[in-house]
Write a protein that holds these residues in place. Structure first.
Motif, mmCIF file in Angstrom:
data_model
loop_
_atom_site.group_PDB
_atom_site.id
_atom_site.type_symbol
_atom_site.label_atom_id
_atom_site.label_comp_id
_atom_site.label_asym_id
_atom_site.label_seq_id
_atom_site.Cartn_x
_atom_site.Cartn_y
_atom_site.Cartn_z
ATOM 1 N N SER A 88 35.565 38.937 31.574
ATOM 2 C CA SER A 88 36.247 39.711 32.611
ATOM 3 C C SER A 88 36.784 38.760 33.676
ATOM 4 O O SER A 88 36.251 37.664 33.865
ATOM 5 C CB SER A 88 35.266 40.705 33.252
ATOM 6 N N ASP A 89 37.826 39.201 34.393
ATOM 7 C CA ASP A 89 38.418 38.308 35.403
ATOM 8 C C ASP A 89 37.627 38.320 36.723
ATOM 9 O O ASP A 89 37.760 37.419 37.534
ATOM 10 C CB ASP A 89 39.898 38.658 35.636
ATOM 11 N N ASN A 90 36.820 39.354 36.926
ATOM 12 C CA ASN A 90 36.016 39.500 38.151
ATOM 13 C C ASN A 90 36.878 39.671 39.408
ATOM 14 O O ASN A 90 36.384 39.501 40.524
ATOM 15 C CB ASN A 90 35.052 38.308 38.329
ATOM 16 N N THR A 91 38.157 39.992 39.233
ATOM 17 C CA THR A 91 39.036 40.150 40.397
ATOM 18 C C THR A 91 39.828 41.467 40.393
ATOM 19 O O THR A 91 40.310 41.892 41.442
ATOM 20 C CB THR A 91 40.070 39.001 40.475
ATOM 21 N N CYS A 92 39.981 42.094 39.248
ATOM 22 C CA CYS A 92 40.815 43.304 39.180
ATOM 23 C C CYS A 92 40.076 44.475 39.862
ATOM 24 O O CYS A 92 38.894 44.365 40.171
ATOM 25 C CB CYS A 92 41.152 43.636 37.728
ATOM 26 N N PRO A 93 40.744 45.591 40.098
ATOM 27 C CA PRO A 93 40.083 46.710 40.784
ATOM 28 C C PRO A 93 38.820 47.200 40.072
ATOM 29 O O PRO A 93 37.834 47.560 40.728
ATOM 30 C CB PRO A 93 41.161 47.805 40.799
ATOM 31 N N HIS A 94 38.818 47.202 38.745
ATOM 32 C CA HIS A 94 37.640 47.702 38.019
ATOM 33 C C HIS A 94 36.470 46.731 38.162
ATOM 34 O O HIS A 94 35.317 47.149 38.314
ATOM 35 C CB HIS A 94 37.968 47.939 36.550
ATOM 36 N N CYS A 95 36.767 45.437 38.119
ATOM 37 C CA CYS A 95 35.699 44.446 38.332
ATOM 38 C C CYS A 95 35.158 44.564 39.750
ATOM 39 O O CYS A 95 33.942 44.527 39.961
ATOM 40 C CB CYS A 95 36.221 43.033 38.092
ATOM 41 N N ARG A 96 36.053 44.686 40.708
ATOM 42 C CA ARG A 96 35.597 44.767 42.102
ATOM 43 C C ARG A 96 34.752 46.009 42.333
ATOM 44 O O ARG A 96 33.885 46.022 43.200
ATOM 45 C CB ARG A 96 36.786 44.706 43.064
ATOM 46 N N SER A 102 35.203 47.338 31.907
ATOM 47 C CA SER A 102 36.504 48.003 31.875
ATOM 48 C C SER A 102 37.566 47.134 32.548
ATOM 49 O O SER A 102 38.617 47.631 32.966
ATOM 50 C CB SER A 102 36.439 49.361 32.584
ATOM 51 N N CYS A 103 37.299 45.839 32.656
ATOM 52 C CA CYS A 103 38.248 44.912 33.286
ATOM 53 C C CYS A 103 39.650 45.080 32.701
ATOM 54 O O CYS A 103 39.805 45.265 31.493
ATOM 55 C CB CYS A 103 37.767 43.468 33.074
ATOM 56 N N ALA A 104 40.644 44.994 33.575
ATOM 57 C CA ALA A 104 42.035 45.100 33.128
ATOM 58 C C ALA A 104 42.380 44.003 32.119
ATOM 59 O O ALA A 104 43.315 44.157 31.319
ATOM 60 C CB ALA A 104 42.966 45.024 34.340
ATOM 61 N N HIS A 105 41.642 42.892 32.146
ATOM 62 C CA HIS A 105 41.893 41.778 31.216
ATOM 63 C C HIS A 105 40.724 41.539 30.276
ATOM 64 O O HIS A 105 40.512 40.429 29.791
ATOM 65 C CB HIS A 105 42.210 40.513 32.015
HETATM 66 ZN ZN LIG Z 1 38.686 42.671 35.947
#
Ligand SMILES: [Zn+2]
Length: 338
Positions: A88-96, A102-105
């Motif tokens: 996960s990117d840990n930055t997208c809205p779902h990660c935050r 469910s990360c966008a990436h």
């Molecule tokens: Zn994410």
């Protein structure tokens, strides 16, 4: 290198595969300190998920960074890292929001039952320990990467609060670590549903106060009886079958919380029945990344010992025996040493 590939039901092979290399500049290459077989690996192993082609297996891992891509900033060569089964990117809205699975990436990590693994989105996915830990802590960190993280999410999603009465459905590694998580979150009474002596013993060691051996409606009747007709505040469903799901929903009190973290297989819920149950339902693939730093600290400081779920250790080239032992329930969870 040699890695694990599932060819079809019951057909696990440890065979020559290309050694992973950096593909994207955000990747890291990890030399694994240990890996393991997951309960979810048993679904395709048993032929319950159609596998159309040979699949590289394994998604639980911890180890030493061998190489980091040029865009990677937070981990470097030589560090010991723990990651989750979903990159996960840990930055997208779902990660935050804490829903890294469910990360966008999102990319699913595959091929971890091998000596070397490529982890995408290394900055968002991996957490490094302050130092390279001693060998005896490695099983604990390996548990963090999936089963403990999933058990923790199960307890969190079931809203376990100090003083709560908690029921855990399922005595696999995730259920047992759900017991441990509920204990850490301050549950007062933890009822583990299990009919296996060895698993009951570990459940008690992790904090279960009661054991219920009955299943299905009989199991629900016992829970209702033990809670003076009320039901449990929080129920963790850690299996994924129709029976376990209904058992969980019926064991919860009106207004109670049911989490479900086992991948559902053939589960059908009836809307009208659910309506009158009055329970909160919350589940899904556990966003283990949300808890990594916290769980790493607990293991590092010796507050918890989740590595106890590994009751079988094998050299990695005997991975097929690890699957067999778990399939036949001779082992709770098999740790594999590369
Ligand atoms: Zn994410």
């Amino acid at each position: 290198m040699r890695g694990t590939v599932l060819y079809g039901p019951g057909d696990v092979r440890f065979e020559e595969r290309a050694t992973p290399t950096i593909v994207d500049p955000t990747d890291a290459i990890i030399r694994l300190s240990a890996t393991c077989v997951c309960g979810s690996d048993l679904w395709p192993y048993r032929g319950l998920n159609a596998a159309s082609e040979p699949s590289p297996m394994g998604h639980e891992y911890c180890g030493i960074v061998e190489e980091a891509g040029r865009a990677v900033k937070t981990v470097t060569r030589g560090q010991f890292v723990v990651g989750s089964f979903a990159a996960s990117d840990n930055t997208c809205p779902h990660c935050r929001a804490g829903y890294h699975t469910s990360c966008a990436h999102r990319q699913w990590v595959v091929g971890a039952q091998a000596p070397v693994l490529r982890v995408p989105l290394a900055d968002g996915t991996l957490v490094a320990t302050p130092d390279v830990p001693s060998a005896e802590l490695v099983p604990g960190f390996l548990a963090v990467s999936d089963v403990l993280g999933t058990g923790w999410f199960a307890a969190d999603a079931a809203n376990v609060k100090p003083g709560a009465t908690v029921v855990v459905v399922g005595d696999g590694a995730v259920g047992l670590l759900g017991v441990l998580a509920a204990r850490q979150m301050g549950a007062q009474r933890i009822i583990a549903m299990s009919r296996h002596d060895k698993r009951q013993e570990l459940a008690r060691e992790f904090g279960a106060t009661d054991i219920v051996t009955e299943r299905g409606d009989a199991g629900v009747d016992r829970i209702i009886d033990m809670t003076h007709g009320v039901g449990a505040d929080s129920v963790l469903e850690c299996v994924g079958t129709q029976e376990s799901m209904m058992q969980a929903i019926h064991a919860a009190r009106p207004g109670g919380y049911v989490s479900y973290v086992g991948v559902p297989h053939g589960v059908q819920l009836d809307g009208q029945q659910l309506f009158f149950e009055h329970v909160h339902l919350h589940g899904g693939p556990a966003p283990v990344r949300r808890y990594l730093s916290e769980l790493i600290d607990l293991v590092l400081n010796g507050k918890i010992n989740p590595g106890k779920v590994f009751d079988l250790t094998l050299p990695l080239d005997q991975v097929a025996e690890g699957y067999r032992a778990m399939d036949e329930r001779r082992a709770i969870k098999a740790l594999l040493r590369p």
